[in-house]
Design an enzyme around this catalytic site. Sequence first.
Site, PDB file in Angstrom:
ATOM      1  N   LYS A  95       0.849  -1.192   0.000  1.00 47.52           N
ATOM      2  CA  LYS A  95       0.000   0.000   0.000  1.00 47.52           C
ATOM      3  C   LYS A  95       0.884   1.241   0.000  1.00 47.52           C
ATOM      4  O   LYS A  95       1.904   1.284   0.668  1.00 47.52           O
ATOM      5  CB  LYS A  95      -0.882   0.013   1.253  1.00 47.52           C
TER       6      LYS A  95
ATOM      7  N   HIS B 194      -0.539   4.200   0.810  1.00 44.22           N
ATOM      8  CA  HIS B 194      -1.248   5.178   1.633  1.00 44.22           C
ATOM      9  C   HIS B 194      -1.513   4.559   3.000  1.00 44.22           C
ATOM     10  O   HIS B 194      -1.197   3.390   3.233  1.00 44.22           O
ATOM     11  CB  HIS B 194      -2.572   5.571   0.962  1.00 44.22           C
TER      12      HIS B 194
END
Length: 227
Positions: free
Chosen positions: A111, A113
């Site tokens: 990921k 974020h």
Amino acid sequence: MPAAQSSATALDFVRFALNEGVLRFGSFKVKSGRISPYFFNAGLFNSGRSVGKLAQFYAQALLDSGVKFDMLFGPAYKGIPLSTATAVALAGHPDMKGGDVPFAYNRKEAKDHGEGGTLVGAPLKGKVVIIDDVITAGTSVRESVEIIRAAGAEPAAVLIAMDRMERAGPDDALSAHSAVQDVAKTYGMPVVSIASLADILALLQDDASFAEHREAVLAYRTKYGVK
């Protein structure tokens, strides 16, 4: 090869797998290309009740093994629900005396974020048990060991549902050991299984209702099995 002495827990698990349709007898082409007289598909543990019961078997097998551990790690993807459910089962097990077991798992895609990265759950610390359904090529174990060591933690064991006790390779060049034995030797840690092919054979030996499958499974083990 005679079947090894089986524990009550292992035989109960084999019966449970049969009742859930996870273990079936017949003629099945497996990933290796072999025609197997039995098939074990842990993905068919797919309801809350069955996964809850499965997790209790995992928890009991781990505690019975005597392996010292601090947390669980579930490799994506099958190990994610297994590590989660088994942590819940351990938390409720009387032998844990109220102890709470952390767990973590990895995601295949990083990921960019939020918290980022590929790891989800508790920080990897101490002695970590890798939990999965089976070991075939050992790729998942290798990746898990690398992740755990990179975090400064110690891989303590691999916990699986079924050990097929089967040698790899073509019929004219079978490996000396099974994938489970190779993992244990390569990483110097135990592989704990709830049940094995020996336990399946023990049930076939004891339960007349499955007698028709006994010779085929025994012949398969004689050809491909490890001692």
